[in-house]
Scaffold this motif. Structure first.
Motif, short mmCIF file in Angstrom:
data_model
loop_
_atom_site.label_atom_id
_atom_site.label_comp_id
_atom_site.label_asym_id
_atom_site.label_seq_id
_atom_site.Cartn_x
_atom_site.Cartn_y
_atom_site.Cartn_z
N ASP A 111 0.79 -1.23 0.00
CA ASP A 111 0.00 0.00 0.00
C ASP A 111 0.83 1.28 0.00
N TYR A 112 2.03 1.23 0.57
CA TYR A 112 2.78 2.48 0.78
C TYR A 112 4.18 2.45 0.17
N GLU A 113 4.68 1.27 -0.16
CA GLU A 113 6.00 1.10 -0.75
C GLU A 113 7.10 1.80 0.06
N ARG A 114 6.94 1.72 1.39
CA ARG A 114 7.94 2.31 2.29
C ARG A 114 8.18 1.35 3.44
N PRO A 115 9.39 1.40 4.03
CA PRO A 115 9.73 0.46 5.11
C PRO A 115 9.18 0.91 6.47
N ILE A 116 8.91 -0.08 7.30
CA ILE A 116 8.38 0.16 8.65
C ILE A 116 9.13 -0.67 9.67
N CYS A 117 8.90 -0.32 10.92
CA CYS A 117 9.22 -1.17 12.06
C CYS A 117 7.88 -1.63 12.62
N VAL A 118 7.81 -2.87 13.06
CA VAL A 118 6.59 -3.38 13.66
C VAL A 118 6.94 -4.19 14.90
N ALA A 119 6.20 -3.93 15.97
CA ALA A 119 6.42 -4.61 17.25
C ALA A 119 5.11 -5.24 17.72
N VAL A 120 5.22 -6.41 18.33
CA VAL A 120 4.08 -7.09 18.93
C VAL A 120 4.44 -7.41 20.37
N VAL A 121 3.53 -7.06 21.28
CA VAL A 121 3.74 -7.32 22.70
C VAL A 121 2.61 -8.20 23.22
N ASP A 122 2.84 -8.82 24.38
CA ASP A 122 1.79 -9.62 25.01
C ASP A 122 0.86 -8.69 25.79
N GLY A 123 -0.08 -9.28 26.49
CA GLY A 123 -1.07 -8.49 27.23
C GLY A 123 -0.51 -7.63 28.34
N THR A 124 0.71 -7.91 28.78
CA THR A 124 1.34 -7.09 29.82
C THR A 124 2.27 -6.04 29.24
N GLY A 125 2.42 -6.02 27.92
CA GLY A 125 3.26 -5.03 27.27
C GLY A 125 4.68 -5.48 27.00
N HIS A 126 4.99 -6.75 27.26
CA HIS A 126 6.34 -7.25 27.02
C HIS A 126 6.49 -7.73 25.58
N LEU A 127 7.63 -7.41 24.99
CA LEU A 127 7.89 -7.69 23.58
C LEU A 127 7.87 -9.19 23.29
N VAL A 128 7.13 -9.55 22.25
CA VAL A 128 7.05 -10.93 21.78
C VAL A 128 7.74 -11.07 20.42
N GLY A 129 7.57 -10.07 19.57
CA GLY A 129 8.17 -10.10 18.25
C GLY A 129 8.41 -8.70 17.72
N PHE A 130 9.44 -8.57 16.88
CA PHE A 130 9.79 -7.26 16.32
C PHE A 130 10.50 -7.47 14.99
N SER A 131 10.27 -6.52 14.07
CA SER A 131 11.03 -6.52 12.82
C SER A 131 11.22 -5.09 12.34
N ARG A 132 12.41 -4.82 11.83
CA ARG A 132 12.71 -3.54 11.19
C ARG A 132 13.07 -3.84 9.75
N MET A 133 12.27 -3.31 8.82
CA MET A 133 12.56 -3.50 7.41
C MET A 133 13.81 -2.72 7.04
N ASP A 134 14.54 -3.20 6.07
CA ASP A 134 15.70 -2.48 5.57
C ASP A 134 15.28 -1.06 5.19
N GLY A 135 16.02 -0.09 5.68
CA GLY A 135 15.75 1.30 5.35
C GLY A 135 14.77 2.01 6.27
N ALA A 136 14.14 1.29 7.19
CA ALA A 136 13.23 1.95 8.13
C ALA A 136 14.04 2.85 9.06
N PRO A 137 13.50 4.01 9.42
CA PRO A 137 14.25 4.92 10.29
C PRO A 137 14.60 4.26 11.64
N LEU A 138 15.80 4.52 12.12
CA LEU A 138 16.23 3.96 13.40
C LEU A 138 15.33 4.42 14.54
N ARG A 139 14.87 5.66 14.50
CA ARG A 139 13.99 6.16 15.57
C ARG A 139 12.69 5.37 15.65
#
Length: 138
Positions: free
Chosen positions: A23-51
Motif C-alpha cells: 500500500d505504501y512502498e515504504r519500510p516500517i518497524c513493527v512490534a508485537v507485545v503480550d497483554g502485559t506489554g512485554h515484547l514478543v516479536g519485532f522486525s525492522r525493514m531495511d531502510g526503516a528509520p532507526l527512531r
C-alpha cells in the motif's frame, strides 16, 4: 487465545510488512507485545528509520497497557486536557500507530505498533491487524 504467542506475532509482523510494501512502498518497524506489554516479536525493514524502532515498541506497549488504540488515547488526552505523563508510566506514548489486541471475548491479549509511515498510515495497518485478531482470523 489468552495471550499473543510468538507464532501469532510472526503472522502479524508479516502481514504488517506486506501491507506497508503493497500500500505504501515504504519500510516500517513493527512490534508485537503480550497483554502485559512485554515484547514478543519485532522486525525492522531495511531502510526503516532507526527512531522507528523504539516508537513502534512504545506504541505496542501503550496499546496493551492502556487497553485502547493509541489514536483513541490521543483523542482522550485532547478531550480531557491531560498529558501522557499524567499516567505515571514513562513508556506510554499517544502517537497513532498502536492497537490493542483483544480476543473474541474482549480480553486484552497484546498490542501491536507500527512506525515509519505517516501516523494515519501506521494506524490503518494496526487497525486491520487488531480486527484480524478480534475475529480469530490469524
Amino acid at each position: 487465545m489468552n495471550n499473543i504467542d510468538r507464532a501469532a506475532a510472526d503472522t502479524l509482523i508479516a502481514r504488517a510488512i506486506g501491507q506497508a510494501v503493497a500500500d505504501y512502498e515504504r519500510p516500517i518497524c513493527v512490534a508485537v507485545v503480550d497483554g502485559t506489554g512485554h515484547l514478543v516479536g519485532f522486525s525492522r525493514m531495511d531502510g526503516a528509520p532507526l527512531r522507528s524502532i523504539q516508537i513502534a515498541i512504545g506504541k505496542a506497549y501503550s496499546a496493551a497497557r492502556l487497553g485502547v488504540h493509541t489514536d483513541a488515547f490521543l483523542e482522550r488526552l485532547h478531550r480531557e486536557q491531560v498529558t501522557a505523563r499524567d499516567f505515571c508510566d514513562e513508556k506510554i506514548t499517544s502517537l497513532p500507530g498502536g492497537a490493542v489486541l483483544k480476543s473474541g471475548d474482549g480480553a486484552v491479549i497484546g498490542g501491536v505498533g507500527v512506525s515509519g509511515l505517516k501516523s494515519e498510515e501506521d494506524q490503518a495497518i494496526v487497525h486491520g491487524l487488531a480486527d484480524l485478531v478480534g475475529r480469530d482470523a490469524l
